[in-house]
Enzyme design. Structure first.
Site, PDB file in Angstrom:
ATOM      1  N   ASP A 212     -11.425  19.148  28.398  1.00  0.00           N
ATOM      2  CA  ASP A 212     -10.312  18.704  29.242  1.00  0.00           C
ATOM      3  C   ASP A 212      -9.451  19.725  29.294  1.00  0.00           C
ATOM      4  O   ASP A 212      -9.337  20.876  28.429  1.00  0.00           O
ATOM      5  CB  ASP A 212      -9.648  17.426  28.724  1.00  0.00           C
ATOM      6  CG  ASP A 212      -9.326  17.605  27.233  1.00  0.00           C
ATOM      7  OD1 ASP A 212     -10.256  17.252  26.460  1.00  0.00           O
ATOM      8  OD2 ASP A 212      -8.191  18.251  26.893  1.00  0.00           O
ATOM      9  N   ASP A 214      -6.307  19.240  28.611  1.00  0.00           N
ATOM     10  CA  ASP A 214      -4.912  18.599  27.721  1.00  0.00           C
ATOM     11  C   ASP A 214      -4.138  18.169  28.711  1.00  0.00           C
ATOM     12  O   ASP A 214      -4.399  17.679  29.684  1.00  0.00           O
ATOM     13  CB  ASP A 214      -4.491  19.653  26.802  1.00  0.00           C
ATOM     14  CG  ASP A 214      -3.606  18.865  25.642  1.00  0.00           C
ATOM     15  OD1 ASP A 214      -4.034  17.988  25.005  1.00  0.00           O
ATOM     16  OD2 ASP A 214      -2.471  19.346  25.357  1.00  0.00           O
TER      17      ASP A 214
END
Ligand code: ADE
Length: 274
Positions: A212, A214
């Site tokens: 991801d 974040d």
């Protein structure tokens, strides 16, 4: 011949990567490891696999008994360790699905037992002022990089991660600050595994599997579900990498590397003359 320890992060605890897997339960002077260890072979190389969070993934990052995990691998005689760890990205070019081979780590954890030498076990006397640089064994790191190249897996050769305590993800302010520090990754399990391996004199390197961005990117918000989804979609990459890397590791003479790491561990210990 070299014996390889494999610490599987979220989703990479599959014993099917080993031929003739046998489960071994171990107690250690530091308590119970996350699960039983699984011994078997890959391409004829002896391996021991351990699921960092337990095979049911029910141990949160701050509660993993890192010391017991490392001690268990040590007591089964592993010579080198390769690990995997799910990470958030702090750089646009490090995209979900990519691999990154960290060369250092910034420790932001605050409540983990991060040394064997805390006076609780008579078998580890004194105080260990272990050198934390270089954090990862460079020869092992290079094997992982060349294997990723060979397997045509998109990867980044350098970069450091910030290891947070968790279990919560970062605030936007934290994410922006970590990004401004130049970190490529943010994660919850890079520490203190690498340091404990050093204290035991075991060459260690890790593979970050990026799941991801974040929360610094406005359009992307990390959630537990998104991390697990991307991890599941990419776990085959890490498995392929490890199977091929173990075969390569088995072809290399590690004796000088191991001797050097053991000497550094021994020389880090200060014991009072009285
Ligand atoms: N593990 C996977 N993604 C993460 C993130 N964004 N922060 C901390 N740990 C993670």
């Amino acid at each position: 011949m070299v014996k390889v320890g494999i610490i599987g992060g979220s989703g990479l605890e599959d014993p099917n990567i080993l031929l003739n897997p046998t489960a071994i339960s171990i107690d250690t002077p530091y308590g119970q490891p996350s699960d039983h260890l699984i011994q078997g072979t890959i391409s004829g190389v002896e391996c021991v696999l351990l699921a960092r969070h337990g095979r049911k993934h029910d141990i949160m990052p701050g509660n993993v008994n890192y010391r017991a995990n490392l001690w268990a691998l040590y007591s089964l005689g592993v010579d080198v360790i390769i690990a995997s760890t799910a990470c958030g990205s702090l750089k646009e070019e490090v995209a979900p699905g990519h691999l990154l081979f960290p060369d250092s780590v910034f420790d932001r954890t605050n409540s983990r037992k991060a040394t064997f030498f805390d006076g609780t076990f008579s078998g580890a006397p004194g105080v260990s002022h272990i050198q934390a640089h270089p954090t990862y064994n460079e020869k092992l790191r290079q094997v992982l990089i060349s294997t990723a190249e060979k397997c045509k897996l998109v990867h980044h050769r350098t970069g450091f991660g910030v290891c947070i305590e968790g279990p919560r993800f970062s605030t936007k302010a934290e994410s922006m600050v970590f990004k401004s520090w130049g970190a490529s990754l943010v994660n919850m399990t890079m520490m203190p595994e690498c340091i404990l391996a050093k204290e035991l004199g075991i060459p260690y390197a890790t593979t970050a599997l990026v799941t991801d961005y974040d929360c610094w990117k406005d359009e992307d918000q990390v959630t537990a579900a998104s991390v697990m989804k991307v991890f599941a979609a990419n776990v085959e990459k890490a498995k392929t990498l490890f199977i091929e890397a173990v075969a390569e590791i088995g072809k290399i003479d590690w004796s000088a590397e191991i001797a050097q790491t053991k000497t550094a561990a021994r020389q880090s210990i200060m014991i009072s003359p009285d």
